[in-house]
Write an enzyme that holds these catalytic residues in place. Structure first.
Site, PDB file in Angstrom:
ATOM      1  N   GLU A   1      37.351 -11.853 -32.743  1.00  0.00           N
ATOM      2  CA  GLU A   1      36.587 -12.583 -34.104  1.00  0.00           C
ATOM      3  C   GLU A   1      36.491 -12.046 -35.345  1.00  0.00           C
ATOM      4  O   GLU A   1      36.073 -10.114 -35.032  1.00  0.00           O
ATOM      5  CB  GLU A   1      35.032 -12.495 -33.552  1.00  0.00           C
ATOM      6  CG  GLU A   1      34.957 -13.805 -31.952  1.00  0.00           C
ATOM      7  CD  GLU A   1      34.845 -15.331 -32.213  1.00  0.00           C
ATOM      8  OE1 GLU A   1      35.842 -15.536 -33.410  1.00  0.00           O
ATOM      9  OE2 GLU A   1      34.935 -15.616 -31.416  1.00  0.00           O
TER      10      GLU A   1
ATOM     11  N   ASP B   1      42.136 -13.902 -22.527  1.00  0.00           N
ATOM     12  CA  ASP B   1      40.618 -14.460 -22.777  1.00  0.00           C
ATOM     13  C   ASP B   1      40.290 -14.627 -21.447  1.00  0.00           C
ATOM     14  O   ASP B   1      40.686 -15.470 -21.104  1.00  0.00           O
ATOM     15  CB  ASP B   1      40.059 -14.300 -23.219  1.00  0.00           C
ATOM     16  CG  ASP B   1      41.321 -15.433 -24.559  1.00  0.00           C
ATOM     17  OD1 ASP B   1      41.450 -16.066 -23.481  1.00  0.00           O
ATOM     18  OD2 ASP B   1      41.046 -15.936 -25.820  1.00  0.00           O
TER      19      ASP B   1
ATOM     20  N   ASN C   1      39.259 -18.987 -38.201  1.00  0.00           N
ATOM     21  CA  ASN C   1      38.500 -17.943 -38.794  1.00  0.00           C
ATOM     22  C   ASN C   1      39.899 -16.491 -38.290  1.00  0.00           C
ATOM     23  O   ASN C   1      38.837 -15.528 -39.242  1.00  0.00           O
ATOM     24  CB  ASN C   1      37.133 -17.754 -37.973  1.00  0.00           C
ATOM     25  CG  ASN C   1      37.806 -17.184 -37.098  1.00  0.00           C
ATOM     26  OD1 ASN C   1      38.244 -17.760 -36.395  1.00  0.00           O
ATOM     27  ND2 ASN C   1      36.671 -17.689 -36.720  1.00  0.00           N
TER      28      ASN C   1
ATOM     29  N   HIS D   1      40.862 -15.447 -35.730  1.00  0.00           N
ATOM     30  CA  HIS D   1      41.046 -15.147 -34.526  1.00  0.00           C
ATOM     31  C   HIS D   1      41.980 -15.157 -33.505  1.00  0.00           C
ATOM     32  O   HIS D   1      42.911 -15.905 -33.908  1.00  0.00           O
ATOM     33  CB  HIS D   1      39.650 -15.221 -33.982  1.00  0.00           C
ATOM     34  CG  HIS D   1      39.499 -16.492 -32.757  1.00  0.00           C
ATOM     35  ND1 HIS D   1      37.744 -17.434 -32.386  1.00  0.00           N
ATOM     36  CD2 HIS D   1      40.460 -16.680 -32.952  1.00  0.00           C
ATOM     37  CE1 HIS D   1      38.131 -17.897 -31.782  1.00  0.00           C
ATOM     38  NE2 HIS D   1      39.874 -18.832 -31.735  1.00  0.00           N
TER      39      HIS D   1
HETATM   40  P1  PGA Z   1      43.616 -24.297 -30.901  1.00  0.00           P
HETATM   41  O1  PGA Z   1      42.746 -23.010 -30.362  1.00  0.00           O
HETATM   42  O2  PGA Z   1      44.256 -24.020 -30.091  1.00  0.00           O
HETATM   43  O3  PGA Z   1      42.108 -25.323 -28.812  1.00  0.00           O
HETATM   44  O4  PGA Z   1      43.061 -24.660 -31.591  1.00  0.00           O
HETATM   45  C1  PGA Z   1      43.486 -21.461 -30.748  1.00  0.00           C
HETATM   46  C2  PGA Z   1      42.225 -20.529 -31.072  1.00  0.00           C
HETATM   47  O5  PGA Z   1      40.772 -20.581 -31.652  1.00  0.00           O
HETATM   48  O6  PGA Z   1      43.055 -19.357 -30.259  1.00  0.00           O
END
Ligand code: PGA
Length: 248
Positions: free
Chosen positions: A141, A67, A134, A136
């Site tokens: 999302e 992304d 959450n 994702h």
């Molecule tokens: P993080 O994010 O590795 O910074 O915890 C992971 C994500 O939100 O996919």
């Protein structure tokens, strides 16, 4: 799903790096699926170390990131392009790397072209994923449906808030991103999901034990037949010990 539990973040990062290094040794023209976020930083550092030791080579590697923010220039130090250069691309001999281009006028055409570029490269051989609190993956999302292909996403308030720690204020956090879809992710031949810390424990438990539910996007990984989940002890704290292997 194969679940490996490491004692801490450092061991999780090294274990993941070894899996990626083995893949590059066995198939030098591997197509990598890459992720940003704080979770894979340690794995990238370990891969750079292995590259510096002459153990792995990126000359024939192609990569595709999950992304990129929408309308955030690559030069911005919060863009995922910038992150990947800082943590990996500037330190190894990779030439053929790709991220969705969030700066285009016609984002729909870019999403379609990104899917086509992945396919033309032969598809992703191994995809690394982090996971949001959450559930994702990428910027997929929680939603009422699984979105299949690369698409423009409206970020949820919780993701905007989580990402605001990297920006001067919440207002500066981009509100949209271009992300591979769940279908794009599931097309990878092998998937390695990393999670570290207590904050991810519930999302991991729902991913492993819950229904396949678009409200927990990572639960779609239950549909894939080659997923390795690598956790530290805190992220594994809501799993039953009989369901995982402890990494020595
Ligand atoms: P993080 O994010 O590795 O910074 O915890 C992971 C994500 O939100 O996919």
């Amino acid at each position: 799903m194969k679940i490996l539990v490491c004692k801490d973040y450092a061991q999780m990062s090294e274990k993941a790096a070894r899996i990626f290094a083995a893949q590059l040794i066995l198939k030098p023209n591997t197509v990598l699926g890459l992720a940003t976020g704080s979770t894979p930083e340690g794995m990238y550092a370990a891969l750079v170390e292995k590259y510096n030791e002459g153990k792995i080579d990126f000359a024939d590697v192609t990569s595709f990131n999950l992304d990129e923010y929408y309308q955030l220039p690559a030069e911005n130090d919060q863009s995922y392009d910038y992150f990947m250069k800082k943590h990996l691309f500037n330190h190894v001999n990779i030439e053929n790397y790709n991220l969705p281009n969030g700066m285009v006028e016609d984002v729909e055409a870019e999403c379609k072209a990104y899917e086509e570029r992945i396919e033309a490269a032969g598809g992703v051989d191994i995809q690394v994923l982090g996971i949001g609190k959450n559930g994702h993956i990428g910027f997929n999302e929680p939603d009422s449906v699984f979105i299949k292909n690369t698409h423009l996403v409206e970020l949820t308030p919780s993701t905007i808030e989580a990402n605001s720690r990297f920006f001067a204020s919440e207002e500066e956090v981009p509100k949209k991103a271009v992300s591979m879809g769940i279908g794009t992710i599931l097309k990878a031949k092998k998937i390695v999901l990393l999670a570290s810390g207590e904050g991810k424990a519930e999302a991991i438990a729902k991913t492993v034990y819950g229904d396949i539910d678009p409200m927990v996007p990572a639960s779609a990984l239950q549909l894939h037949n080659d997923v390795i989940i690598i956790l530290d002890e805190a992220a594994a704290s809501q799993l039953k010990p009989e369901d995982y292997t402890i990494v020595k």
